[in-house]
Design an enzyme around this catalytic site. Structure first.
Site, PDB file in Angstrom:
ATOM      1  N   GLY A 124       0.826  -1.209   0.000  1.00 42.29           N
ATOM      2  CA  GLY A 124       0.000   0.000   0.000  1.00 42.29           C
ATOM      3  C   GLY A 124       0.854   1.249   0.000  1.00 42.29           C
ATOM      4  O   GLY A 124       1.966   1.248   0.537  1.00 42.29           O
ATOM      5  N   ASN A 125       0.347   2.297  -0.617  1.00 42.16           N
ATOM      6  CA  ASN A 125       1.046   3.584  -0.610  1.00 42.16           C
ATOM      7  C   ASN A 125       0.082   4.707  -0.942  1.00 42.16           C
ATOM      8  O   ASN A 125      -0.989   4.454  -1.491  1.00 42.16           O
ATOM      9  CB  ASN A 125       2.258   3.593  -1.567  1.00 42.16           C
ATOM     10  CG  ASN A 125       2.112   2.586  -2.695  1.00 42.16           C
ATOM     11  OD1 ASN A 125       1.396   2.832  -3.662  1.00 42.16           O
ATOM     12  ND2 ASN A 125       2.742   1.440  -2.545  1.00 42.16           N
ATOM     13  N   THR A 140       8.989   3.547   1.404  1.00 40.38           N
ATOM     14  CA  THR A 140       8.988   2.114   1.145  1.00 40.38           C
ATOM     15  C   THR A 140       9.324   1.374   2.452  1.00 40.38           C
ATOM     16  O   THR A 140       9.875   1.979   3.387  1.00 40.38           O
ATOM     17  CB  THR A 140      10.010   1.780   0.022  1.00 40.38           C
ATOM     18  OG1 THR A 140       9.816   0.426  -0.364  1.00 40.38           O
ATOM     19  CG2 THR A 140      11.446   1.988   0.466  1.00 40.38           C
ATOM     20  N   GLU A 171       6.325   2.300  -5.670  1.00 38.11           N
ATOM     21  CA  GLU A 171       5.155   2.391  -6.551  1.00 38.11           C
ATOM     22  C   GLU A 171       4.741   3.838  -6.832  1.00 38.11           C
ATOM     23  O   GLU A 171       3.662   4.084  -7.366  1.00 38.11           O
ATOM     24  CB  GLU A 171       3.981   1.603  -5.961  1.00 38.11           C
ATOM     25  CG  GLU A 171       4.197   0.099  -6.055  1.00 38.11           C
ATOM     26  CD  GLU A 171       2.968  -0.711  -5.632  1.00 38.11           C
ATOM     27  OE1 GLU A 171       2.241  -1.147  -6.524  1.00 38.11           O
ATOM     28  OE2 GLU A 171       2.759  -0.896  -4.430  1.00 38.11           O
ATOM     29  N   HIS A 190      -3.344   3.634  -2.710  1.00 40.38           N
ATOM     30  CA  HIS A 190      -3.247   2.287  -3.276  1.00 40.38           C
ATOM     31  C   HIS A 190      -3.147   1.266  -2.154  1.00 40.38           C
ATOM     32  O   HIS A 190      -2.409   1.462  -1.192  1.00 40.38           O
ATOM     33  CB  HIS A 190      -2.016   2.187  -4.179  1.00 40.38           C
ATOM     34  CG  HIS A 190      -1.628   0.767  -4.464  1.00 40.38           C
ATOM     35  ND1 HIS A 190      -2.480  -0.113  -5.102  1.00 40.38           N
ATOM     36  CD2 HIS A 190      -0.506   0.062  -4.169  1.00 40.38           C
ATOM     37  CE1 HIS A 190      -1.884  -1.293  -5.181  1.00 40.38           C
ATOM     38  NE2 HIS A 190      -0.685  -1.219  -4.626  1.00 40.38           N
TER      39      HIS A 190
HETATM   40 ZN   LIG Z   1       0.563  -2.847  -4.348  1.00 40.92          ZN
END
Ligand SMILES: [Zn+2]
Length: 365
Positions: A124-125, A140, A171, A190
């Protein structure tokens, strides 16, 4: 024809000193507008303070000062820095109370993502656009459940890290490509919520016309699979953001964007996940679901349009709107296959097994 009244309309009326009682009785009032009116009325007519922040605005430079706004949110600086700003300007901005307030919002959304099991490991980000071509994003290798403001990073739209001690998420390119392709996107989220990700793995776009929130707040599509973090992945997703705000990433997860802020991008995750879960329950009840009529859907799409949300169906004719009459995954598959196919190998595999068995038997003789 009745008019749709959004919270923006009500705020506009209050700002202009108009009486909200002048709203026509046949107008459709959105839920948030209704709450706002209730708030005004329960304050004895005194209007709540209007916050001049990035909320409800597509421009990040719309604020005109950096003093605290009335609801505790800070306004953005009148001239936010960009990727060409000096290192000291960028650092000053990144360490400002305004940037800190955004970092806290990201931490809070991270905690909610983790608590709802929408993220796993370091997955997730999130990112928030804070200038013409710069964004604050998550680092990260940190669980979204334990993010701290000092973990955050500042990046330019090429993904180069400008500030922050931790390394930015791998990402990030996808988030930045979304922001570049969709000028309205101020925040992106995300994660890997299991039910929605299940649909992404199966390659099934959730059928529509069953729950109002889903129709109004999200517009969902699937992007093909590519290796996470690659520019190619980001391109496939960002090619869809003109018409969709919630993209199922095949065999991976979900990404959403919002023109209002990171909390709304997060809400989209709750909405798509709850919906996919509901669909699975519906599919198991042994009965075709009741769905909205095209007319009912059209009313919901009018609300959606008034809230400034994208949807490729806005403007379509009623007859083009509903596309889900055949949908009953699981149940339909189970019924269709019952008694028809035998459990076992397909013809080609059966032939291969026979050939090997013959060879073994021949050797044994
Ligand atoms: Zn992902």
């Amino acid at each position: 024809m009745s008019r749709i009244i959004s919270i923006r309309d009500v705020k506009e009326m209050v700002r202009n000193g108009q009486d909200i009682k002048s709203i026509p009785s046949d107008a459709i009032i959105t839920p948030s507008a209704r709450d706002y009116i209730f708030e005004i009325q329960s304050n004895g007519g005194a209007s709540p303070q209007i916050v001049a922040s990035s909320n409800g605005s597509s421009s990040v430079s719309s604020g005109n000062n950096s003093s605290p706004a009335t609801d505790g949110k800070l306004s953005p600086p009148s001239r936010p820095p960009n990727s060409k700003s000096s290192k000291s300007e960028l650092e000053a901005f990144f360490n400002s109370p305004y940037a800190h307030s955004l970092k806290l919002q990201i931490c809070e959304m991270g905690r909610r993502l983790w608590e709802r099991a929408y993220v796993d490991g370091n997955g997730g980000n999130m990112a928030i656009r804070v200038g013409e071509d710069i964004a604050i994003c998550t680092p990260t290798l940190v669980s979204k459940g334990s993010l701290k403001p000092e973990d955050m990073c500042l990046v330019d739209f090429q993904g180069n890290q400008l500030c922050g001690t931790r390394k930015r998420t791998s990402e990030i390119l996808m988030h930045l490509q979304i922001m570049q392709k969709q000028p309205q996107a101020v925040a992106t989220c995300h994660c890997h919520p299991p039910y929605a990700t299940g649909f992404a793995v199966a390659g099934i776009v959730p059928p529509t016309c069953m729950v109002p929130e889903y129709e109004v707040f999200v517009s969902v599509v699937i992007a093909p699979y590519r290796t996470p973090g690659t520019p190619e992945m980001g391109k496939l997703v960002s090619d869809l953001v003109a018409d969709y705000n919630t993209i199922l990433m095949a065999n991976h997860g979900v990404v959403s964007w919002s023109h209002n802020g990171i909390e709304e991008a997060y809400w989209r995750m709750e909405i798509v996940e709850a919906y996919c879960r509901t669909l699975l329950v519906t599919a198991q009840l042994g009965k075709a679901p009741n769905t909205f009529t095209p007319e009912q859907l059209k009313d919901l799409l009018k609300i959606k349009q008034s809230l400034g949300y994208v949807d490729p169906r806005i403007g379509m004719k009623e007859c083009e709107l509903c596309d889900n009459s055949e949908w009953r995954p699981g149940v339909a598959c189970g019924l269709n296959s019952a008694g028809k196919t035998t459990v076992g190998l397909d013809a080609e595999a059966e032939e291969a097994v026979k050939a090997i068995t013959d060879q073994i038997l021949a050797k044994m003789r």
